[in-house]
Write a protein that holds these residues in place. Structure first.
Motif: not given
Length: 163
Positions: A113-123
């Protein structure tokens, strides 16, 4: 019979299992001391562990969740997340998690039930001392997910919006 409990004394005794969820020990140690470690157990067999941290502003973050290999794909990971949701309902507004863009973990969190909320590039490139490979995929970016937690009455706010 399955039981859940919080380990407050010797969190490092679960390091072998925590390394399944996050394969670099120094990264685990960064959040383990300030996190709360929950254990799922059946007849003294550890099934799963989960570390959560208070990130402020009503946000609880899953830093590590791992299921023992013999119990994988049996619903234990989802059951652990349900336990965390119920344990913190009414105390936190939002549950977040970050994971690699893997065909194993992304569908799992979406199924929970989680929804995508962002991306941390190159983490994973910037924070790990070796390449992280999962299901044949070299992890680069962290995919961030969130879901709203119910209040103490079990209702979810109408004001929650996707980012």
């Amino acid at each position: 019979m399955i039981k859940f409990f919080e380990e407050t004394k010797d969190k490092k005794q679960y390091m072998d299992l925590l390394l399944i969820g996050d394969e670099q020990e120094d990264m685990i140690l960064k959040y383990l001391s300030r996190g709360r470690l929950f254990v799922m157990e059946n007849d003294d067999n550890v099934i799963a562990v989960c570390v959560v941290t208070d990130e402020g502003n009503g946000t609880l973050e899953i830093k590590n969740i791992a299921v023992s290999p013999v119990f994988r794909r049996s619903g234990c990971g989802k059951r652990m997340i349900s336990f965390i949701e119920n344990e913190f309902a009414g105390s936190f507004r939002r549950l977040t998690v970050g994971t690699g863009d893997s065909p194993l973990t992304v569908p799992f969190y979406e199924h929970c039930g989680f929804i995508r909320s962002g991306v941390i590039k190159n983490f994973f490139i910037d924070n790990y001392d070796h390449p992280i490979i999962e299901a044949g995929v070299k992890l680069c970016d962290m995919i961030c997910f969130e879901k709203e937690l119910p209040d103490k009455y079990g209702t979810v706010s109408e004001g929650f919006a996707e980012i």
